[in-house]
Design a protein around this motif. Structure first.
Motif, PDB file in Angstrom:
ATOM      1  N   ALA A 128     -18.034  41.727  13.853  1.00  0.00           N
ATOM      2  CA  ALA A 128     -17.128  41.759  12.902  1.00  0.00           C
ATOM      3  C   ALA A 128     -15.815  40.638  13.072  1.00  0.00           C
ATOM      4  CB  ALA A 128     -16.223  43.048  12.439  1.00  0.00           C
ATOM      5  N   GLN A 129     -15.619  40.447  14.425  1.00  0.00           N
ATOM      6  CA  GLN A 129     -14.797  39.539  15.020  1.00  0.00           C
ATOM      7  C   GLN A 129     -15.094  38.188  14.951  1.00  0.00           C
ATOM      8  OE1 GLN A 129     -12.844  40.116  18.823  1.00  0.00           O
ATOM      9  NE2 GLN A 129     -13.037  42.456  18.481  1.00  0.00           N
ATOM     10  N   TYR A 130     -16.426  37.883  14.966  1.00  0.00           N
ATOM     11  CA  TYR A 130     -16.944  36.517  14.791  1.00  0.00           C
ATOM     12  C   TYR A 130     -16.896  36.181  13.281  1.00  0.00           C
ATOM     13  CZ  TYR A 130     -19.848  37.030  18.931  1.00  0.00           C
ATOM     14  OH  TYR A 130     -20.286  37.053  20.597  1.00  0.00           O
ATOM     15  N   PHE A 131     -17.213  37.269  12.735  1.00  0.00           N
ATOM     16  CA  PHE A 131     -17.178  37.034  11.146  1.00  0.00           C
ATOM     17  C   PHE A 131     -15.601  36.403  10.737  1.00  0.00           C
ATOM     18  CE2 PHE A 131     -15.611  38.686   6.792  1.00  0.00           C
ATOM     19  CZ  PHE A 131     -16.419  37.862   6.016  1.00  0.00           C
ATOM     20  N   ILE A 132     -14.376  37.298  11.125  1.00  0.00           N
ATOM     21  CA  ILE A 132     -13.256  37.029  10.864  1.00  0.00           C
ATOM     22  C   ILE A 132     -12.647  35.484  11.491  1.00  0.00           C
ATOM     23  CG2 ILE A 132     -10.659  37.811  11.361  1.00  0.00           C
ATOM     24  CD1 ILE A 132     -11.975  40.611  11.268  1.00  0.00           C
ATOM     25  N   PHE A 133     -13.313  35.502  12.600  1.00  0.00           N
ATOM     26  CA  PHE A 133     -13.195  34.194  13.132  1.00  0.00           C
ATOM     27  C   PHE A 133     -13.873  32.868  12.272  1.00  0.00           C
ATOM     28  CE2 PHE A 133     -15.521  30.651  15.944  1.00  0.00           C
ATOM     29  CZ  PHE A 133     -14.300  30.224  16.528  1.00  0.00           C
ATOM     30  N   THR A 134     -14.935  33.096  11.944  1.00  0.00           N
ATOM     31  CA  THR A 134     -15.597  32.277  10.859  1.00  0.00           C
ATOM     32  C   THR A 134     -14.912  31.955   9.756  1.00  0.00           C
ATOM     33  OG1 THR A 134     -17.710  32.718  11.981  1.00  0.00           O
ATOM     34  CG2 THR A 134     -17.850  31.285  10.007  1.00  0.00           C
ATOM     35  N   VAL A 135     -14.532  32.830   8.944  1.00  0.00           N
ATOM     36  CA  VAL A 135     -13.726  32.941   7.684  1.00  0.00           C
ATOM     37  C   VAL A 135     -12.280  32.272   8.025  1.00  0.00           C
ATOM     38  CG1 VAL A 135     -12.618  34.456   5.930  1.00  0.00           C
ATOM     39  CG2 VAL A 135     -15.145  34.776   6.615  1.00  0.00           C
ATOM     40  N   GLY A 136     -11.849  32.481   8.867  1.00  0.00           N
ATOM     41  CA  GLY A 136     -10.564  31.795   9.448  1.00  0.00           C
ATOM     42  C   GLY A 136     -10.456  30.267   9.625  1.00  0.00           C
TER      43      GLY A 136
END
Length: 163
Positions: A128-136
């Motif tokens: 989920a942190q990877y996802f938030i990082f990528t969306v950011g």
């Protein structure tokens, strides 16, 4: 292509496309990793939410890439409505919004990048942190190129170049 700035347009669009393609590549890696993890360890409800959100983010990024590729064939108005009014005059609140968004999403990406790759800062699943990082990063790149577009293609008269 606009005859007035053909080389500048090509460079701008090529760099924008390269950044967007790199983000899309990372999203595809995440999707493959999520699916492999799901087959190996089983999928929880939270994993499904992150997987679905990642697919939506990949579709969004794919549409951005498609629009950039389309702009290589014929001039389009790439981010005109955020930073310019309909008459071509600068839209300062839009520029302020994109600059603020650029800085906030860069900060978000840095914090979640550190948390997911270096040391855990949050009690959120790493995927989920990877996802938030990528969306950011997706948001940062698009805000950044909107700001670069404003600075690069704005004329003294307040008009803009269609690239």
């Amino acid at each position: 292509m606009n005859r007035q700035y053909p080389r500048k347009n090509l460079i701008f669009k090529s760099i924008y496309l390269a950044c967007s393609a790199a983000l899309m590549g990372f999203l595809i890696y995440l999707l493959i990793d999520f699916i492999a993890y799901g087959f190996k360890k089983g999928v929880t409800f939270d994993d499904c939410i992150v997987l679905i959100a990642s697919v939506i983010a990949a579709l969004f990024e794919g549409s951005i890439i498609g629009f950039i590729v389309r702009s290589f064939r014929a001039p389009t108005i790439l981010m005109k409505n955020l930073v310019f009014k309909n008459d071509g005059a600068p839209f300062i609140p839009g520029l302020a919004l994109t600059l603020t968004g650029c800085l906030l999403t860069l900060g978000l990406s840095i914090v979640f990048g550190i948390s997911s790759f270096i040391t855990p800062l949050f009690k959120i699943a790493v995927r989920a942190q990877y996802f938030i990082f990528t969306v950011g990063l997706i948001m940062f790149v698009n805000f950044l190129f909107t700001d670069i577009y404003f600075v690069t293609y704005r004329h003294e008269s307040g008009s803009f170049a269609i690239i």
